[in-house]
Design a protein around this motif. Structure first.
Motif, short mmCIF file in Angstrom:
data_model
loop_
_atom_site.label_atom_id
_atom_site.label_comp_id
_atom_site.label_asym_id
_atom_site.label_seq_id
_atom_site.Cartn_x
_atom_site.Cartn_y
_atom_site.Cartn_z
N GLU A 82 -56.45 -43.90 17.07
CA GLU A 82 -56.07 -43.45 15.72
C GLU A 82 -57.30 -43.03 14.90
O GLU A 82 -57.28 -41.99 14.24
N SER A 83 -58.36 -43.82 14.96
CA SER A 83 -59.55 -43.48 14.18
C SER A 83 -60.23 -42.23 14.75
O SER A 83 -60.71 -41.38 13.99
N THR A 84 -60.24 -42.09 16.07
CA THR A 84 -60.83 -40.90 16.68
C THR A 84 -60.00 -39.66 16.33
O THR A 84 -60.55 -38.58 16.10
N THR A 85 -58.70 -39.81 16.26
CA THR A 85 -57.85 -38.69 15.85
C THR A 85 -58.21 -38.24 14.44
O THR A 85 -58.37 -37.04 14.18
N PRO A 126 -65.94 -44.01 18.46
CA PRO A 126 -66.92 -44.57 19.40
C PRO A 126 -66.79 -43.94 20.79
O PRO A 126 -65.71 -43.54 21.21
N LEU A 127 -67.93 -43.86 21.45
CA LEU A 127 -67.90 -43.40 22.84
C LEU A 127 -67.19 -44.46 23.66
O LEU A 127 -67.36 -45.66 23.44
N PRO A 128 -66.36 -44.05 24.60
CA PRO A 128 -65.63 -45.03 25.41
C PRO A 128 -66.61 -45.85 26.27
O PRO A 128 -67.62 -45.33 26.72
N GLU A 129 -66.27 -47.13 26.44
CA GLU A 129 -67.11 -47.99 27.27
C GLU A 129 -66.94 -47.65 28.74
O GLU A 129 -67.84 -47.85 29.54
N ARG A 130 -65.77 -47.18 29.10
CA ARG A 130 -65.53 -46.77 30.49
C ARG A 130 -64.53 -45.61 30.47
O ARG A 130 -63.79 -45.44 29.51
N LEU A 131 -64.56 -44.83 31.51
CA LEU A 131 -63.67 -43.67 31.61
C LEU A 131 -62.78 -43.86 32.83
O LEU A 131 -62.96 -43.21 33.85
N ASP A 138 -59.99 -37.49 27.74
CA ASP A 138 -59.44 -36.59 26.73
C ASP A 138 -59.91 -36.98 25.32
O ASP A 138 -60.21 -36.12 24.50
N LEU A 139 -59.96 -38.28 25.05
CA LEU A 139 -60.40 -38.76 23.74
C LEU A 139 -61.85 -38.35 23.49
O LEU A 139 -62.19 -37.85 22.42
N LEU A 140 -62.70 -38.54 24.48
CA LEU A 140 -64.09 -38.13 24.35
C LEU A 140 -64.21 -36.60 24.25
O LEU A 140 -64.97 -36.08 23.43
N LEU A 141 -63.44 -35.89 25.03
CA LEU A 141 -63.44 -34.43 24.97
C LEU A 141 -63.01 -33.93 23.59
O LEU A 141 -63.60 -32.98 23.05
N ALA A 142 -62.03 -34.58 22.99
CA ALA A 142 -61.58 -34.21 21.64
C ALA A 142 -62.71 -34.39 20.64
O ALA A 142 -62.94 -33.53 19.78
N ARG A 143 -63.43 -35.49 20.74
CA ARG A 143 -64.55 -35.72 19.82
C ARG A 143 -65.62 -34.65 20.00
O ARG A 143 -66.12 -34.09 19.04
N MET A 144 -65.97 -34.36 21.25
CA MET A 144 -67.00 -33.36 21.52
C MET A 144 -66.57 -31.96 21.04
O MET A 144 -67.36 -31.21 20.47
#
Length: 183
Positions: A82-85, A126-131, A138-144
């Motif tokens: 939610e916060s990353t969104t 936050p960057l995910p601790e593991r992928l 996808d969450l990290l890709l959205a942030r980038m």
């Protein structure tokens, strides 16, 4: 009791930076823009470094206020998704001001200033601790992608056409929600 001129000075310093660039931002130029004396400015900001640090905090506070509004609840009650969104929508949908970009770039050479931006990003996206799952990627890709859109619009000199920007924001936001159908 008289209201503090501190926020007025910070907004004035941001205007000087927007209009004339960071090299033109001096204690004198900020005081002149704010309509206060240099001594009045120095009561709040004894040095240019103090002013720069306070401007960073001021800009970050504005970001956090917009993010909290988008989130619609306290950050402590939100999931990382939610916060990353909220972070990706804010970053992708809104064009950076010249001052935001300037101060973010200025912070790269000063660890104390960089830490403020890093902490904001870590709190909200936050960057995910593991992928382990595609949704984590996808969450990290959205942030980038959101950061990239923000930077593109801040540096290109030409905003994206509204329909294209809306489509990109929609697609980036879809990455943050794995249950959402893909376009």
């Amino acid at each position: 009791m008289r209201p503090s001129s501190r926020p007025l000075i910070l907004d004035a310093a941001i205007r000087v930076t927007e209009r004339d660039g960071i090299t033109a931002l001096t204690l004198e130029s900020a005081a002149r823009e704010a309509g206060v004396t240099k001594a009045g400015l120095m009561y709040h900001f004894p040095s240019r470094e103090d002013l720069l640090f306070a401007i960073q905090k001021h800009l970050i506070t504005r970001w956090e206020e917009r993010l909290a509004e988008l989130l619609g609840k306290p950050l402590a009650e939100a999931t990382v998704r939610e916060s990353t969104t909220a972070y990706t929508i804010e970053g992708a949908a809104n064009t950076a001001s010249k001052a935001e970009l300037t101060f973010m770039l200025e912070s790269t050479a000063q660890p104390a200033l960089a830490r403020q931006w890093d902490e904001l990003m870590h709190r909200w996206a936050p960057l995910p601790e593991r992928l382990e799952e595609p949704a984590d990627v996808d969450l990290l890709l959205a942030r980038m992608a959101s950061d990239g859109m923000w930077l593109y619009e801040a540096t290109s000199g030409a905003p994206l056409p509204a329909p294209l920007k809306a489509a990109l924001v929609e697609r980036i936001t879809a990455l943050t929600d794995p249950a959402r159908p893909r376009a």
